[in-house]
Scaffold this active site. Structure first.
Site: not given
Length: 453
Positions: A136, A165, A183, A185, A187, A269, A315
């Site tokens: 992000c 991570r 992932q 991902d 945005h 969300k 997201h």
């Protein structure tokens, strides 16, 4: 964005809300089943090694599945107007300070220290970086670099960069809880008025994608404003109302649930819980509105009145963690991959030594492999994973071995096949043998792949 269903072991509430968009509601992480590990080992899909704990080594056959999943999702994202970007693996800590991550969970990130001896200022020689755990902030930088107008919104970025991570070593589990992952991902930077349509498109995509994999049993939850929310109450009320309307429209009033006060502090969300064949729920897809990062990064666009507004950031992920989604699919298919996703689509078995040369030609023809090194291969050419088993073993042994390895089709080559030009072919699950010309088999393979069968 975070990967699906994977929590940090440390109790860090800020990070779980700010970045980990797809954690299970009960805070538990599904463990990789023994059956999953046995199948992965038997089919040689991936391996783990203590030289890089929590990082998956995808073996050739596992890489085939991984790449097919990426190719599939890239095509779906392109259809929805996403533009793929590739962003850096690490950023200076100043970026993470801007996003708010460094102050809240720096201990959960991998740090990298520079050693630039060319700098005169000694304090600058050891710059501190953080390996990115999500995309992000980088996407915010890309959006901010250029002047943006309401006419070009929504701006949609996708990113397949690897993420890291610092999971506790005792919590690492197969594909479901790792330190390095990927992932799907995405945005979306949009106006308030565009939120509903973007959410609707995402829900449609979720239903389409899960349908392809036969994952039809899932439920959606809308998590609303928590006590520690940021932004205006008006924005929150508007966003929650918009999400409710979309869910009613796409799913029906009775087919989704409300989780009051469980939203992230930066926005409401939608969480999607998949139920596997064992009846266990897994967090996978997620859709989240974010009022926080656009403000922290001072993002803006020029509206139709020549003023400047702050965009809303959405997201979203469909797979979540690709690694974790693969673990679900290994369980779901029990090693019997559909043809289009299979790393072992067909195997050719010559009956004896006299049939080997013809069998090799058939393998090249079915797999569409060329030995023409004087010209480049066309980007549009289809390839199929076809192997040759010409071992000095009985037909029964080699057939049984091919079935145990999960080959979708088994093709036998003998005198009759060479004479007639038709191949004896049977499927993995059906002993009935058909005699079909090579051209028809290629067409059959093409149809199976085109229809995601």
């Amino acid at each position: 964005m975070s990967r699906g269903g994977t929590l940090f072991l440390r109790n860090n509430g800020f990070f779980r809300q700010f970045c980990n968009h797809t954690h299970p509601p009960n805070g538990k992480n599904p463990s990789t089943s023994t059956a999953t590990l046995e199948l992965a080992t038997k089919q040689q899909l991936y391996m783990l090694d203590q030289n890089s704990p929590g990082s998956v080594f995808f073996l050739p056959h596992g890489t085939r599945i991984f790449n097919k999943l990426l190719k599939f999702m890239k095509l779906q994202q392109e259809k929805q107007g996403f533009t793929e970007v590739i962003t850096p693996l690490m950023y200076k800590k100043q970026l993470w300070e801007t996003s708010g991550h460094w102050a809240k969970y720096a201990e959960d990130m991998f740090r990298v220290e520079g050693n630039d001896q060319s700098k005169f200022d000694e304090s600058e020689r050891n710059d501190v970086y953080g390996l990115k755990p999500m995309n992000c902030p980088g996407h915010c930088l890309v959006f901010k670099r250029f002047n943006r107008s309401y006419k070009e919104l929504p701006v949609r970025f996708s990113d397949w960069s690897s993420l890291h991570r610092n999971e506790a070593s005792g919590a690492l589990t197969g594909l479901t809880r790792v330190r390095r992952f990927h992932q799907d991902d995405g945005h979306i930077f949009c106006t308030h008025d565009q939120v509903g349509e973007e959410i609707s498109k995402t829900i449609k995509l979720i239903k389409i994608c899960y349908g392809v994999f036969g994952l039809s049993k899932f439920r959606m939850l809308l998590s609303t404003r928590p006590d520690n929310y940021i932004g205006s109450l008006e924005d929150w009320s508007r966003a929650e109302s918009e999400l409710s309307k979309v869910l009613d429209s796409e799913l029906g009033v009775s087919n989704w649930s409300l989780r009051e006060g469980d939203g992230a502090f930066y926005g409401p969300k939608i969480d999607i819980l998949l139920t596997d064949q064992f009846g266990k729920e897994h967090q996978a897809a997620t859709i989240q509105l974010d009022f926080q990062l656009p403000q922290r990064f001072e993002l803006e666009y020029q509206n139709d009145k020549d003023d400047y507004d702050v965009p809303i950031m959405i997201h979203r992920a469909i797979f979540g963690s690709v690694e974790r989604f693969m673990a679900l699919l290994i369980d779901h298919y029990a090693g019997k991959w559909p043809f289009w996703l299979s790393p072992r689509q067909a195997i050719v078995i010559p009956i004896n030594d006299a049939h080997k040369e013809h069998a090799k030609k058939v393998v090249k023809e079915l797999s569409n492999e060329h030995e023409d090194f004087d010209a480049p291969t066309k980007l549009s050419e289809k390839k199929f994973y076809v192997d040759l088993d010409d071992r000095n073993e009985t037909i029964g042994f080699r057939t049984k071995d091919a079935i145990s390895k999960g080959y979708n089709y088994i093709i036998l080559i003998g005198d009759k096949e060479i004479e007639t030009g038709k191949l004896a072919i049977r499927s993995r699950d059906n002993r009935k043998i058909e005699n079909i010309p090579v051209e028809q088999i290629i067409q059959k393979f093409n149809n199976l792949e085109d229809q995601y069968n």
